[in-house]
Design a protein around this motif. Structure first.
Motif, mmCIF file in Angstrom:
data_model
loop_
_atom_site.group_PDB
_atom_site.id
_atom_site.type_symbol
_atom_site.label_atom_id
_atom_site.label_comp_id
_atom_site.label_asym_id
_atom_site.label_seq_id
_atom_site.Cartn_x
_atom_site.Cartn_y
_atom_site.Cartn_z
ATOM 1 N N ALA A 107 38.508 31.291 37.460
ATOM 2 C CA ALA A 107 37.681 32.132 36.587
ATOM 3 C C ALA A 107 37.920 31.840 35.112
ATOM 4 O O ALA A 107 37.075 32.169 34.269
ATOM 5 C CB ALA A 107 37.948 33.603 36.882
ATOM 6 N N ARG A 108 39.030 31.236 34.786
ATOM 7 C CA ARG A 108 39.321 30.859 33.406
ATOM 8 C C ARG A 108 38.782 29.471 33.059
ATOM 9 O O ARG A 108 38.864 29.048 31.899
ATOM 10 C CB ARG A 108 40.831 30.896 33.172
ATOM 11 N N ILE A 109 38.255 28.765 34.072
ATOM 12 C CA ILE A 109 37.862 27.358 33.867
ATOM 13 C C ILE A 109 36.365 27.154 34.013
ATOM 14 O O ILE A 109 35.724 26.561 33.134
ATOM 15 C CB ILE A 109 38.612 26.445 34.877
ATOM 16 N N VAL A 110 35.805 27.617 35.114
ATOM 17 C CA VAL A 110 34.388 27.348 35.406
ATOM 18 C C VAL A 110 33.534 28.569 35.072
ATOM 19 O O VAL A 110 34.040 29.650 34.757
ATOM 20 C CB VAL A 110 34.178 26.934 36.878
ATOM 21 N N GLU A 111 32.227 28.380 35.164
ATOM 22 C CA GLU A 111 31.289 29.408 34.713
ATOM 23 C C GLU A 111 31.068 30.525 35.729
ATOM 24 O O GLU A 111 30.544 31.588 35.397
ATOM 25 C CB GLU A 111 29.932 28.755 34.389
ATOM 26 N N LYS A 112 31.467 30.298 36.981
ATOM 27 C CA LYS A 112 31.200 31.297 38.010
ATOM 28 C C LYS A 112 32.198 31.112 39.150
ATOM 29 O O LYS A 112 32.592 29.988 39.465
ATOM 30 C CB LYS A 112 29.765 31.139 38.527
ATOM 31 N N VAL A 113 32.600 32.219 39.766
ATOM 32 C CA VAL A 113 33.421 32.154 40.976
ATOM 33 C C VAL A 113 32.692 32.887 42.091
ATOM 34 O O VAL A 113 31.991 33.864 41.852
ATOM 35 C CB VAL A 113 34.824 32.773 40.777
ATOM 36 N N ARG A 114 32.857 32.370 43.307
ATOM 37 C CA ARG A 114 32.301 33.040 44.478
ATOM 38 C C ARG A 114 33.459 33.568 45.317
ATOM 39 O O ARG A 114 34.392 32.832 45.640
ATOM 40 C CB ARG A 114 31.463 32.074 45.319
ATOM 41 N N ILE A 153 39.525 39.350 34.398
ATOM 42 C CA ILE A 153 39.568 37.963 33.892
ATOM 43 C C ILE A 153 38.141 37.454 33.677
ATOM 44 O O ILE A 153 37.837 36.834 32.647
ATOM 45 C CB ILE A 153 40.338 37.056 34.873
ATOM 46 N N CYS A 154 37.273 37.711 34.637
ATOM 47 C CA CYS A 154 35.877 37.274 34.510
ATOM 48 C C CYS A 154 35.216 37.934 33.301
ATOM 49 O O CYS A 154 34.474 37.276 32.547
ATOM 50 C CB CYS A 154 35.093 37.613 35.783
ATOM 51 N N LYS A 155 35.491 39.214 33.111
ATOM 52 C CA LYS A 155 34.906 39.923 31.983
ATOM 53 C C LYS A 155 35.414 39.354 30.660
ATOM 54 O O LYS A 155 34.644 39.143 29.712
ATOM 55 C CB LYS A 155 35.243 41.409 32.098
ATOM 56 N N GLU A 156 36.686 39.052 30.602
ATOM 57 C CA GLU A 156 37.286 38.519 29.373
ATOM 58 C C GLU A 156 36.739 37.137 29.033
ATOM 59 O O GLU A 156 36.476 36.825 27.868
ATOM 60 C CB GLU A 156 38.803 38.448 29.534
ATOM 61 N N HIS A 157 36.528 36.303 30.048
ATOM 62 C CA HIS A 157 36.133 34.910 29.815
ATOM 63 C C HIS A 157 34.630 34.684 29.929
ATOM 64 O O HIS A 157 34.178 33.540 29.798
ATOM 65 C CB HIS A 157 36.872 34.001 30.800
ATOM 66 N N GLY A 158 33.875 35.747 30.160
ATOM 67 C CA GLY A 158 32.434 35.595 30.289
ATOM 68 C C GLY A 158 32.033 34.845 31.549
ATOM 69 O O GLY A 158 30.995 34.168 31.580
ATOM 70 N N THR A 159 32.854 34.937 32.587
ATOM 71 C CA THR A 159 32.612 34.225 33.843
ATOM 72 C C THR A 159 31.788 35.098 34.777
ATOM 73 O O THR A 159 32.070 36.281 34.949
ATOM 74 C CB THR A 159 33.948 33.866 34.522
ATOM 75 N N ALA A 160 30.782 34.511 35.384
ATOM 76 C CA ALA A 160 29.971 35.235 36.366
ATOM 77 C C ALA A 160 30.668 35.200 37.721
ATOM 78 O O ALA A 160 31.598 34.416 37.956
ATOM 79 C CB ALA A 160 28.581 34.623 36.469
ATOM 80 N N MET A 161 30.209 36.063 38.629
ATOM 81 C CA MET A 161 30.814 36.148 39.953
ATOM 82 C C MET A 161 29.721 36.348 41.005
ATOM 83 O O MET A 161 28.774 37.093 40.784
ATOM 84 C CB MET A 161 31.788 37.329 40.026
ATOM 85 N N ARG A 162 29.885 35.650 42.134
ATOM 86 C CA ARG A 162 29.041 35.977 43.295
ATOM 87 C C ARG A 162 29.898 36.674 44.331
ATOM 88 O O ARG A 162 30.931 36.137 44.755
ATOM 89 C CB ARG A 162 28.398 34.732 43.918
ATOM 90 N N ILE A 163 29.461 37.846 44.711
ATOM 91 C CA ILE A 163 30.068 38.553 45.834
ATOM 92 C C ILE A 163 29.256 38.139 47.054
ATOM 93 O O ILE A 163 28.125 38.595 47.251
ATOM 94 C CB ILE A 163 30.040 40.078 45.623
ATOM 95 N N GLY A 164 29.818 37.238 47.850
ATOM 96 C CA GLY A 164 29.056 36.611 48.928
ATOM 97 C C GLY A 164 29.536 37.035 50.302
ATOM 98 O O GLY A 164 30.555 36.543 50.798
ATOM 99 N N HIS A 202 29.267 43.409 34.867
ATOM 100 C CA HIS A 202 27.952 43.341 35.515
ATOM 101 C C HIS A 202 27.425 41.919 35.699
ATOM 102 O O HIS A 202 26.271 41.743 36.104
ATOM 103 C CB HIS A 202 26.931 44.136 34.695
ATOM 104 N N GLN A 203 28.233 40.908 35.401
ATOM 105 C CA GLN A 203 27.764 39.520 35.544
ATOM 106 C C GLN A 203 27.888 39.087 37.004
ATOM 107 O O GLN A 203 28.623 38.168 37.351
ATOM 108 C CB GLN A 203 28.561 38.598 34.624
ATOM 109 N N ILE A 204 27.132 39.761 37.854
ATOM 110 C CA ILE A 204 27.345 39.659 39.296
ATOM 111 C C ILE A 204 26.070 39.206 39.998
ATOM 112 O O ILE A 204 24.965 39.664 39.693
ATOM 113 C CB ILE A 204 27.803 41.011 39.871
#
Length: 686
Positions: A107-114, A153-164, A202-204
């Motif tokens: 989450a600190r490296i790429v733009e999105k985590v699943r 961490i996602c919120k701090e780094h502007g990382t999006a997330m997929r809840i899959g 909310h970047q979900i």
């Protein structure tokens, strides 16, 4: 007299909350994005970068890379930097299972985590545990404690997330309370979504994947409803049918699930999961998006009013009169209704399953040898027919009649002007528009005593008028097609508005220029309707001059023998994918990724070669423990990578043999099938 449908509406996409993924926006009014996933070892930087570039150049707007442990998560930085150095800035998505620590690094490296809520904190041990309300709440608190650091961490780094959520990897906790159900899938995701919202994150993006399109579609529809009811808004949705397989079957299954939802306006990004190299998934994604984009600004269909091309539907003696192009509405809540009642679900002419009508309208003549393409092989020496599992039930001959002895299971549909009562197993096809004109002039239909088919353009026929005309008529089958840009919606609305419940055969036609696009056309029309319980048969039509072998980057994935064979095979594949008629073996095969422990494409082909004759048997071929056994829960037997060169065999969810050497694993699978009584020897043709 040309009558018009009773409902008119426009396609409308579900508005979701926009989410930023790097420089890419998803949801809201942004375009439907397409994506794929690499199959290389994430620690092989050069191979992963090279494959990612091939995917980007094939059209991928996001690329997902597996990160099963901390070391792979850390190597995502090296991969990202090398892609940027080469001028590629498409957002990367880290795929996480079981390892929260890896997710927090990624989450600190790429733009999105699943993350998969079924195995991110919870585990699946196939144990049935009864939870009191207090115990269940304590488990939610445990999830909150473990999941919240990733959210922050996602919120701090502007990382999006997929809840899959995946249907096959629901946790034991969810399974214990909700069972193996679509609502269990929804609640699994909603638990994680509520935690994220409590942190004002909310970047979900959310997904509800299953290898069964019926379950997949139901889960997404339920998720939309639950988000709207609980939050008053919807988050973007990632659509996909997981473990769809390869070739035409994988494309059809994916198109049915994804296409059904896209046509309803549901879906912001899609991934077609094929057991093929990932760049081959992108053309299918493009065809699906192009299909739904056409609904926004519909143009007249080929063969409709003003077209210079001849109508394809229902032969040369049936004219398609001028019909309005445009989009019609489905019922207000298509997931709440639309299934035919008991009388409609009864047989069409005695068949307990949906029938297949093979289209021979373009044939100059028809001989016994021509029927081999649709499952009937004639032996002149023995004077008998060999009938395959995928043998059509009827053939449409237009203005031709059959002058040789037919197989006992095959009927002939011909245009009413050439039909005669003395023709054996021949049935007339009337045109609804002409019947309505005759009725307005005071003339009564001259129906056959045995069985009658009526061709109905749902885009240009009033269901009320036709229903009134046919009220009380016996032995009628409606062959319903649509000439508008949205045939699925038109047929659905027409059937829903019929005052009389008559058996309906879905007529789906394609004017597309490639086999790939034709598969999408057929699957998203006939497959979508069958998925919702509409239709007791399928009749596929096309322009045979546009038929050719499909190739992607020089690789043939489907050999087309003849137009009749292509249409017949496609019809049976659609019925198989919608679980309405089983005619062959079903393979639940994952698309491979960096976790895969053997060559999935080669192994799938090898297993298919020796088991393709096992009608109705479902075999899962899974690259690693993440995708099996959980995600093969719908399968009868499983072949799962358990280590380098090692395979574990399953019967259902039960381990039968562990650590089988891959060199003998296929033979051991055959042995397991034999022990379980699922094996039959393949027929050897004389």
């Amino acid at each position: 007299m040309q009558t018009q449908p009773e409902k008119t509406a426009s396609y409308q996409r579900l508005h979701t909350r926009p989410v930023r993924i790097g420089d890419l926006w998803l949801g809201g009014d942004y375009p439907i994005r397409i994506q794929t996933m690499t199959t290389t070892d994430t620690m092989d930087t050069e191979a992963t970068v090279a494959q990612t570039i091939r995917c980007i150049e094939a059209g991928a707007e996001l690329v997902r890379i597996t990160a099963p442990s901390k070391k792979e998560a850390e190597n995502l930085r090296v991969i990202r930097d090398e892609l940027h150095r080469r001028g590629y800035n498409v957002p990367l998505v880290a795929d996480i299972h079981f390892t929260p620590n890896a997710a927090e690094i990624a989450a600190r490296i790429v733009e999105k985590v699943r993350v998969n809520p079924g195995n991110y904190v919870d585990k699946k041990k196939f144990e049935q545990i009864e939870y009191t309300d207090t115990e269940y709440a304590e488990e939610i608190d445990r999830i909150r404690e473990r999941f919240t650091p990733l959210v922050r961490i996602c919120k701090e780094h502007g990382t999006a997330m997929r809840i899959g959520t995946n249907h096959g990897s629901l946790s034991d906790r969810i399974m214990s309370r909700y069972g193996d159900t679509a609502i269990g899938m929804v609640e699994s995701a909603m638990e994680f979504l509520r935690i994220a919202r409590s942190e004002d994150y909310h970047q979900i993006v959310l997904s509800m994947k299953s290898s069964n399109p019926i379950v997949m579609v139901e889960a997404y529809r339920l998720l939309v409803r639950h988000m709207e009811q609980e939050f008053g808004e919807c988050y973007p949705l990632h659509l996909g049918v997981t473990e769809a397989g390869d070739g035409e079957d994988g494309r059809i299954k994916s198109a049915i699930g994804i296409g059904t939802l896209l046509q309803e306006g549901i879906g912001d990004t899609i991934r077609v999961s094929l057991t093929e190299d990932p760049e081959f998934e992108l053309p299918v994604c493009k065809d699906l998006v192009k299909k739904v984009e056409a609904l926004k600004n519909p143009s007249p269909s080929p063969g409709g009013a003003g077209s210079q091309s001849a109508p394809l539907s229902f032969g040369e003696s049936l004219s398609r009169e001028s019909g309005r192009s445009g989009v019609r509405s489905a019922p207000p809540s298509p997931w709440e209704g639309g299934r035919e009642d008991g009388s409609v679900r009864e047989a069409v002419a005695g068949s307990p399953v949906p029938v297949v009508i093979a289209d021979y309208m373009h044939a100059d003549r028809i001989s016994p040898e021509d029927l081999a393409a649709i499952g009937y092989r004639y032996s002149a020496a023995l004077d008998k027919w060999n009938i395959g599992d995928s043998a059509a039930d009827y053939i449409y001959t237009a203005s031709k009649v059959i002058d040789f002895a037919l197989p006992g299971t095959l009927g002939v549909i011909c245009n009413a002007p050439v039909w005669k009562p003395e023709l054996e197993r021949h049935y007339p096809l009337f045109e609804a528009a002409k019947l309505l004109e005759a009725s307005a002039a005071g003339l009564q239909p001259d129906f056959a005593a045995a069985l009658n088919f009526i061709a109905v353009d749902a885009s240009a026929t009033s269901p009320g008028s036709l229903g009134a005309l046919l009220a009380g008529s016996a032995k009628i089958v409606l062959c319903v097609y649509a000439s508008s840009a949205n045939p699925t919606a038109d047929i659905r609305a027409f059937v829903a508005a019929l005052p009389a419940r008559l058996p309906v055969v879905i007529g789906a036609e394609s004017h597309s220029s490639t086999v790939d696009e034709q598969l999408i056309d057929f699957a998203t029309t006939a497959g979508t309707l069958l998925l919702d319980g509409i239709g007791k048969g399928v009749w596929l039509m096309n322009d045979p001059s546009k038929l050719h072998n499909s190739r992607v980057s020089g690789r043939t994935y489907m050999e087309v023998g003849s137009n009749a064979q292509f249409l017949n095979n496609t019809a049976f594949s659609i019925l198989q994918a919608t679980r309405t008629r089983i005619s062959k073996t079903e393979y639940i095969s994952c698309p491979s990724c960096g976790r895969t422990l053997f060559d999935l494409q080669e192994t799938t082909a090898k297993i298919r070669a020796v088991t393709h004759h096992l009608k109705g048997v479902k075999i899962a071929i899974m690259g690693c423990i993440v995708n099996g056994p959980g995600e093969m829960a719908d399968a009868d037997f499983g072949y799962v990578g358990s280590g380098p060169g090692k395979i574990t065999l399953y019967k259902g969810k039960e381990v039968v043999k562990r650590n089988v050497p891959s060199e003998v694993a296929v033979e051991e699978l055959i042995g397991l099938l034999k022990e379980a009584g699922a094996w039959v020897e393949p027929l050897v043709e004389a």
